[in-house]
Design a protein around this motif. Structure first.
Motif, PDB file in Angstrom:
ATOM      1  N   ALA A 169       0.833  -1.210   0.000  1.00  0.00           N
ATOM      2  CA  ALA A 169       0.000   0.000   0.000  1.00  0.00           C
ATOM      3  C   ALA A 169       0.867   1.258   0.000  1.00  0.00           C
ATOM      4  CB  ALA A 169      -0.932  -0.006   1.211  1.00  0.00           C
ATOM      5  N   LEU A 170       1.927   1.275   0.799  1.00  0.00           N
ATOM      6  CA  LEU A 170       2.813   2.434   0.817  1.00  0.00           C
ATOM      7  C   LEU A 170       3.523   2.587  -0.522  1.00  0.00           C
ATOM      8  CD1 LEU A 170       4.100   4.792   2.293  1.00  0.00           C
ATOM      9  CD2 LEU A 170       5.815   3.211   3.222  1.00  0.00           C
ATOM     10  N   ALA A 171       3.923   1.474  -1.110  1.00  0.00           N
ATOM     11  CA  ALA A 171       4.568   1.533  -2.425  1.00  0.00           C
ATOM     12  C   ALA A 171       3.636   2.131  -3.466  1.00  0.00           C
ATOM     13  CB  ALA A 171       5.021   0.135  -2.841  1.00  0.00           C
ATOM     14  N   GLU A 172       2.368   1.758  -3.395  1.00  0.00           N
ATOM     15  CA  GLU A 172       1.388   2.324  -4.328  1.00  0.00           C
ATOM     16  C   GLU A 172       1.261   3.835  -4.139  1.00  0.00           C
ATOM     17  OE1 GLU A 172      -0.031   1.000  -6.768  1.00  0.00           O
ATOM     18  OE2 GLU A 172      -0.377  -1.145  -6.458  1.00  0.00           O
ATOM     19  N   GLN A 173       1.262   4.292  -2.886  1.00  0.00           N
ATOM     20  CA  GLN A 173       1.185   5.727  -2.613  1.00  0.00           C
ATOM     21  C   GLN A 173       2.380   6.459  -3.195  1.00  0.00           C
ATOM     22  OE1 GLN A 173       0.520   6.657   1.550  1.00  0.00           O
ATOM     23  NE2 GLN A 173      -0.778   4.846   1.809  1.00  0.00           N
ATOM     24  N   GLY A 178       4.165   8.779 -10.219  1.00  0.00           N
ATOM     25  CA  GLY A 178       5.093   8.321 -11.243  1.00  0.00           C
ATOM     26  C   GLY A 178       6.489   8.048 -10.741  1.00  0.00           C
ATOM     27  N   THR A 179       6.726   8.234  -9.462  1.00  0.00           N
ATOM     28  CA  THR A 179       8.052   8.011  -8.898  1.00  0.00           C
ATOM     29  C   THR A 179       8.367   6.525  -8.834  1.00  0.00           C
ATOM     30  OG1 THR A 179       7.899   9.998  -7.552  1.00  0.00           O
ATOM     31  CG2 THR A 179       9.514   8.347  -6.874  1.00  0.00           C
ATOM     32  N   ARG A 180       9.563   6.150  -9.310  1.00  0.00           N
ATOM     33  CA  ARG A 180      10.046   4.775  -9.212  1.00  0.00           C
ATOM     34  C   ARG A 180      11.487   4.818  -8.738  1.00  0.00           C
ATOM     35  NH1 ARG A 180       7.152   1.550 -12.822  1.00  0.00           N
ATOM     36  NH2 ARG A 180       8.029  -0.322 -11.816  1.00  0.00           N
ATOM     37  N   ALA A 181      11.939   3.769  -8.085  1.00  0.00           N
ATOM     38  CA  ALA A 181      13.291   3.729  -7.524  1.00  0.00           C
ATOM     39  C   ALA A 181      14.258   3.038  -8.473  1.00  0.00           C
ATOM     40  CB  ALA A 181      13.273   2.998  -6.187  1.00  0.00           C
ATOM     41  N   SER A 182      15.401   3.668  -8.704  1.00  0.00           N
ATOM     42  CA  SER A 182      16.460   3.036  -9.499  1.00  0.00           C
ATOM     43  C   SER A 182      17.120   1.914  -8.714  1.00  0.00           C
ATOM     44  CB  SER A 182      17.520   4.074  -9.887  1.00  0.00           C
ATOM     45  OG  SER A 182      16.959   5.138 -10.610  1.00  0.00           O
ATOM     46  N   VAL A 183      17.287   2.150  -7.419  1.00  0.00           N
ATOM     47  CA  VAL A 183      17.892   1.156  -6.529  1.00  0.00           C
ATOM     48  C   VAL A 183      17.094   1.148  -5.230  1.00  0.00           C
ATOM     49  CG1 VAL A 183      19.925   0.499  -5.174  1.00  0.00           C
ATOM     50  CG2 VAL A 183      20.215   1.411  -7.492  1.00  0.00           C
ATOM     51  N   SER A 201       5.939  -7.658  -2.331  1.00  0.00           N
ATOM     52  CA  SER A 201       5.112  -7.041  -3.363  1.00  0.00           C
ATOM     53  C   SER A 201       5.394  -5.551  -3.479  1.00  0.00           C
ATOM     54  CB  SER A 201       3.632  -7.275  -3.042  1.00  0.00           C
ATOM     55  OG  SER A 201       2.803  -6.621  -3.973  1.00  0.00           O
ATOM     56  N   GLY A 202       5.668  -4.898  -2.350  1.00  0.00           N
ATOM     57  CA  GLY A 202       5.976  -3.474  -2.373  1.00  0.00           C
ATOM     58  C   GLY A 202       7.215  -3.154  -3.184  1.00  0.00           C
ATOM     59  N   PHE A 203       8.201  -4.042  -3.139  1.00  0.00           N
ATOM     60  CA  PHE A 203       9.412  -3.829  -3.942  1.00  0.00           C
ATOM     61  C   PHE A 203       9.100  -3.961  -5.428  1.00  0.00           C
ATOM     62  CE2 PHE A 203      11.132  -4.512   0.188  1.00  0.00           C
ATOM     63  CZ  PHE A 203      12.327  -3.816   0.215  1.00  0.00           C
ATOM     64  N   SER A 204       8.286  -4.921  -5.779  1.00  0.00           N
ATOM     65  CA  SER A 204       7.905  -5.094  -7.179  1.00  0.00           C
ATOM     66  C   SER A 204       7.194  -3.857  -7.713  1.00  0.00           C
ATOM     67  CB  SER A 204       7.009  -6.334  -7.313  1.00  0.00           C
ATOM     68  OG  SER A 204       6.657  -6.560  -8.650  1.00  0.00           O
ATOM     69  N   ILE A 205       6.394  -3.222  -6.873  1.00  0.00           N
ATOM     70  CA  ILE A 205       5.636  -2.036  -7.275  1.00  0.00           C
ATOM     71  C   ILE A 205       6.526  -0.806  -7.424  1.00  0.00           C
ATOM     72  CG2 ILE A 205       3.870  -0.395  -6.492  1.00  0.00           C
ATOM     73  CD1 ILE A 205       2.528  -2.866  -5.106  1.00  0.00           C
ATOM     74  N   LEU A 206       7.392  -0.581  -6.452  1.00  0.00           N
ATOM     75  CA  LEU A 206       8.166   0.665  -6.401  1.00  0.00           C
ATOM     76  C   LEU A 206       9.422   0.637  -7.269  1.00  0.00           C
ATOM     77  CD1 LEU A 206       8.338   3.483  -5.129  1.00  0.00           C
ATOM     78  CD2 LEU A 206       9.479   2.449  -3.152  1.00  0.00           C
ATOM     79  N   LEU A 207       9.928  -0.542  -7.552  1.00  0.00           N
ATOM     80  CA  LEU A 207      11.182  -0.658  -8.296  1.00  0.00           C
ATOM     81  C   LEU A 207      10.972  -0.376  -9.781  1.00  0.00           C
ATOM     82  CD1 LEU A 207      14.199  -1.479  -7.946  1.00  0.00           C
ATOM     83  CD2 LEU A 207      13.504  -3.811  -8.542  1.00  0.00           C
ATOM     84  N   ALA A 208      11.830   0.465 -10.359  1.00  0.00           N
ATOM     85  CA  ALA A 208      11.769   0.781 -11.789  1.00  0.00           C
ATOM     86  C   ALA A 208      11.975  -0.487 -12.618  1.00  0.00           C
ATOM     87  CB  ALA A 208      12.833   1.817 -12.143  1.00  0.00           C
ATOM     88  N   ASP A 209      11.489  -0.467 -13.837  1.00  0.00           N
ATOM     89  CA  ASP A 209      11.579  -1.654 -14.691  1.00  0.00           C
ATOM     90  C   ASP A 209      13.014  -2.121 -14.875  1.00  0.00           C
ATOM     91  OD1 ASP A 209       8.852  -1.595 -14.946  1.00  0.00           O
ATOM     92  OD2 ASP A 209       8.858  -0.620 -16.922  1.00  0.00           O
TER      93      ASP A 209
END
Length: 429
Positions: A169-173, A178-183, A201-209
């Protein structure tokens, strides 16, 4: 629910939930392989005013899931009880950890060519001990930590920090704009989260492709090899092998691609995952080693339990003999692993006089269960003792170096892991 002394004054008690199925794969095929008895929360240091009040204790047992091979403790204690406002662990008080983290950051910056267009997110960022190196390189950062004390310390250093538990849920927020993490970095937290599927699951959501996430945690292979049962406590819910991790990450669209053995914390592993596949030879080699060790069977864990019980008996005898021979014993390091060790060994009262620690947030409190007073390291010089039991044995070299005057005056250093022994100390000219 915890067992308590009905004659002691009350203290607010957390409840625990007994494990009914594997927290990762949901199988109910669980086997208990080690019982460390009824133990308090290892990091719940006791305030002076609470020394005589009742203290919650919970079963501390190691279970193995026979379906996915994941090792885990039998009780789930609410995370708010484990990582509350008075959580005492501040990483910046450990010089060896600071150096380890700085080297990690420098290697990532060089390898990934990180710069001002990247975002580094650290989950369980503690007091900012690691992110400060990215900040100093002018790379955007964000820390996330549920413990208020360390999170406040991080913010005071100028490190953007969310005082929150990380989940999907926090990752979705965070990604809503549009913010994604490079690392993403998560050191010594993958083992701490009971809702592990929601966490991953939160890492999968927040981590850039094209991003990577790296995790560090104590490695079950090293725990077994070094007899490091003292790293087992309620806060450490999981004890991972690679063969247990691979299906966990795959469940959330992440690929386990690399693994690097580390000496930090007495034998850890750093793994790398991403949205893209690509296993390294080093990972394949380690996974083959796990097959050789038969970590998908009960045999190595049963052998481990036998060694743990022998350590308990040998340490109790060694320390009792020292005191009966006229010696005195203090302990160094009010670490959680020390609480597990000493509560399991269950020494007679008075065998260990006190504990010293460099962390000012621990000084003046008491070790849980044992009620040993925690003193400042400086006071050690004014309370002579013949033997010093090093509880955080993984930092023994650093501690011995700091306390060389004690050894030169004839004092003896002791460790309990991998077996109870006097440490042979040599000083150069």
């Amino acid at each position: 629910m915890a067992t308590t002394d009905i004659f002691a004054p009350p203290r607010p008690q957390p409840l625990s939930e007994r494990l009914a199925s594997c927290r990762s794969c949901a199988s109910d095929d669980l086997e208990r392989v080690l019982d460390l008895g009824m133990q308090p929360i290892a990091n719940a240091l006791v305030e002076v005013d609470d020394v005589d009040s009742r203290e919650a204790r919970f079963p501390l047992e190691l279970m193995v899931c026979r379906s996915c091979s994941l090792c885990q403790v039998s009780e789930t204690i609410p995370p708010t009880s484990l990582f509350g406002n008075d959580y005492p662990y501040f990483s910046s008080f450990i010089p060896a950890l600071l150096e380890h983290s700085r080297a990690h950051v420098e290697a990532l910056i060089a390898e990934r060519k990180l710069g001002p267009d990247d975002l580094i997110v650290e989950v369980a960022s503690n007091d900012g001990y690691l992110l400060q190196a990215f900040r100093d390189a002018d790379i955007p950062i964000l820390g996330i930590d549920p413990a208020k004390g360390p999170a406040d310390a991080s913010a005071a250093r100028g490190i953007p920090t969310l005082n929150a538990f990380f989940d999907a849920a926090l990752a979705e927020q965070l990604t809503a704009d549009g913010t994604r993490a490079s690392v993403m970095i998560a050191n010594n937290v993958l083992a701490h989260v009971s809702s592990i599927n929601d966490f991953v699951s939160g890492f999968s959501i927040l981590l850039a492709d094209d991003g990577i996430a790296e995790f560090e945690f104590p490695y079950i292979v090293e725990l077994l090899k070094r007899n490091a049962f003292d790293t087992i406590y309620h806060e450490h819910i999981f004890y991972y092998s690679l063969q247990a991790l691979e299906p966990l990450f795959a469940r959330h669209g992440l690929h386990l691609n690399d693994a690097t053995p580390l000496e930090i914390h007495g034998g850890s592993l750093r793994i790398r995952v991403s949205h893209q596949p690509g296993q390294s030879m080093q990972l394949i080699t380690l996974m083959n080693l796990e097959k050789t060790l038969r970590l998908n069977s009960l045999e190595p864990y049963i052998d481990f339990a036998d060694r743990v019980n022998a350590i308990r008996d040998d340490l109790r005898s060694m320390l009792t003999d020292i005191v009966e021979g006229g010696g005195t014993i203090a302990a160094y390091g009010a670490a959680a692993k020390g609480a597990t060790l000493l509560n399991f060994v269950d020494l007679p009262s008075g065998i260990i006089k006190y504990v010293v620690d460099r962390n000012i947030h621990k000084v003046g409190k008491y070790m849980p269960g044992l009620m040993l007073p925690i003193r400042n390291v400086a006071e050690f010089e004014h309370s002579p003792t013949t033997h010093l039991l090093i509880l955080p044995w993984n930092f023994a070299d650093e501690i011995i170096s700091q306390q060389c005057a004690f050894a030169k005056a004839g004092g003896k250093f002791l460790v309990a892991i991998p077996k109870p022994q006097v440490v042979d100390v040599h000083f150069g000219r």
